[in-house]
Design a protein around this motif. Structure first.
Motif, PDB file in Angstrom:
ATOM      1  N   ARG A 126      22.040  29.060 -25.972  1.00  0.00           N
ATOM      2  CA  ARG A 126      21.799  29.196 -27.295  1.00  0.00           C
ATOM      3  C   ARG A 126      22.532  28.007 -28.217  1.00  0.00           C
ATOM      4  O   ARG A 126      21.881  27.733 -29.220  1.00  0.00           O
ATOM      5  N   ALA A 153      20.213  25.113 -28.221  1.00  0.00           N
ATOM      6  CA  ALA A 153      18.819  25.337 -28.208  1.00  0.00           C
ATOM      7  C   ALA A 153      18.086  24.549 -29.440  1.00  0.00           C
ATOM      8  O   ALA A 153      18.897  24.474 -30.355  1.00  0.00           O
ATOM      9  N   ASP A 189      13.935  26.352 -23.966  1.00  0.00           N
ATOM     10  CA  ASP A 189      13.431  27.352 -24.872  1.00  0.00           C
ATOM     11  C   ASP A 189      12.055  26.936 -25.560  1.00  0.00           C
ATOM     12  O   ASP A 189      11.181  27.754 -25.623  1.00  0.00           O
ATOM     13  N   ARG A 194      14.057  33.033 -22.831  1.00  0.00           N
ATOM     14  CA  ARG A 194      14.605  31.730 -23.843  1.00  0.00           C
ATOM     15  C   ARG A 194      15.979  32.556 -24.377  1.00  0.00           C
ATOM     16  O   ARG A 194      15.971  33.773 -25.035  1.00  0.00           O
ATOM     17  N   SER A 195      16.777  31.601 -24.944  1.00  0.00           N
ATOM     18  CA  SER A 195      18.020  32.157 -25.684  1.00  0.00           C
ATOM     19  C   SER A 195      17.790  32.794 -27.001  1.00  0.00           C
ATOM     20  O   SER A 195      18.647  33.575 -27.247  1.00  0.00           O
TER      21      SER A 195
END
Length: 429
Positions: free
Chosen positions: A20, A23, A278, A360-361
């Motif tokens: 994250r 991202a 992501d 995805r984060s």
């Protein structure tokens, strides 16, 4: 989930936090998206909100000028919707079933999906809902067809009712106004089950053909191309001869399909591959050409090579770039053409049910969007029709959008929510 799978899930959660931090902040959306460079993830990101459902009085958030109500409730994982000419609404209730896990990542992924109500025992039926008094809420419910194998797509042509089961297309006799199909049906086409299991159906405008979306078995042909034969494509069934062929290929998981009326072209939404980041690559909306190849598994978007896959240079060179990116891992599943005048504030375009990401984060999707069209092509950014399916902290989901279609009145949209177990109806406020 056993101890090792728990550990794997914990490690996956740590990877979510780390990823994250780096991202991308912008979604890869539109005809010329900015797609970040691929980053091989190794250990797959596993992040999916716990399924919570809707409490009394809690409904999705609508765009200004719209309102929403539950047309039908208390279903069991509703996925796809078909509106019959007499106004009856058919709903396919089906669910992904667990295969034998191949390792710790599979175990963790399956546990995550069960928590999100995305894996379990499938109802394997189609129910019929009838709004007798026309108030936008169905009063009658009937079991239209049961004991199928993960039914999904539905189509009615000249007294014949077609069902897209995960293992093929089956046809039944249909009488107008019937609340139940009789007889065992007759199988016309065989599909390989498993993997991406949904089988959407759409009838050609001249009612001579049916098109069926058949997704890949794996992420990037992990078990070889032989295992993917007849998959990652859209099939065409000729109703007169009952012969089927592959219409277009290289479509990892083409689910919803729709006809665009200006050009007469078939359009689809496609879920792209995992494990590269992501926003890499984005899911997409595209027109589909007869004989066209769209890249999977060798490349994505504008011939960007996926070097995890043994390459075929000729295939890459022939790959068609999709028309419109929808953002990474949005899981865009539902699709329907929305004529101008259907909903106030929204002109002609495509409505897309985005089921929402799990890998995805920062989560994406979890909304019903509208992409405007002009002269047969997307002509602007997507706008939310319905949102609010995901809690702000991303820990729980109240619902997940799937199939979408225009209601029998031509002034509403019906959308399946397979976590809320509801068919939502969107109209002018």
């Amino acid at each position: 989930m056993d101890f090792l799978a728990r550990v794997t899930a914990m490690v996956g959660g740590t990877m979510v936090l780390l990823r994250r931090m780096s991202a991308p902040t912008l979604q890869a959306v539109g005809a010329a998206p900015s797609i970040p460079q691929a980053k091989k993830q190794g250990l797959m990101t596993l992040k999916m909100p716990t399924a919570q459902g809707w409490s009394d009085g809690h409904v999705p958030t609508t765009a200004p000028g719209l309102k929403v109500n539950a047309f039908a409730s208390d279903l069991l994982h509703p996925r796809w919707i078909e509106v019959l000419p007499n106004g009856d609404v058919l709903v396919a209730e089906a669910l992904q079933e667990a295969s034998k896990p191949k390792g710790l990542i599979d175990r963790a992924a399956q546990a995550t999906m069960r928590r999100a109500r995305a894996l379990g025992v499938s109802a394997n039926r189609i129910t019929l809902w009838r709004d007798v008094d026309g108030d936008g809420i169905a009063e009658e419910r009937h079991v239209f067809l049961e004991n199928q194998r993960q039914p999904f797509g539905m189509a009615l042509v000249d007294g014949k009712f077609y069902v897209g089961n995960t293992d093929g297309i089956v046809v039944f006799d249909y009488t107008e106004g019937a609340t139940k199909l009789e007889g065992p049906g007759r199988k016309l086409v065989d599909f390989k089950p498993g993997g991406h299991w949904t089988r959407s159906l759409i009838v050609s405008p001249d009612k001579t053909k049916i098109y069926a979306g058949v997704g890949s078995l794996t992420n990037i042909a992990d078990e070889g191309m032989e295992a993917e034969e007849g998959r990652a494509c859209i099939w065409e069934l000729d109703l007169a001869t009952e012969k089927a062929r592959i219409f277009a290929s290289g479509l990892r998981n083409a689910v919803g399909t729709a006809w665009e009326p200006v050009t007469g072209k078939l359009w689809t939404v496609v879920n792209e591959r995992d494990g590269l980041g992501d926003e890499t690559p984005p899911d997409y909306l595209t027109s589909v050409q007869d004989g066209g190849f769209y890249g999977w598994p060798f490349c994505y978007w504008d011939r960007i090579v996926d070097d995890r896959v043994p390459q075929d240079a000729a295939k890459v060179a022939s790959a068609i770039t999709p028309d419109y990116a929808l953002g990474g891992h949005t899981a865009s599943l539902g699709l329907c053409w929305v004529p101008d005048g259907t909903l106030p504030g929204f002109g002609a375009g495509m409505a897309i049910g985005q089921h929402g990401s799990w890998n995805r984060s920062t989560l994406s999707g979890y909304r019903l969007i509208h992409v405007p069209f002009t002269d047969g092509k997307p002509s602007g950014p997507p706008r939310d029709i319905l949102a609010g399916f995901l809690a702000p902290d991303e820990k729980v989901s109240y619902g997940r959008p799937v199939g979408v279609t225009v209601g029998a009145d031509g002034k509403s949209l019906l959308m399946a929510d397979d976590v809320g177990d509801i068919i939502w109806r969107v109209t002018a406020a």
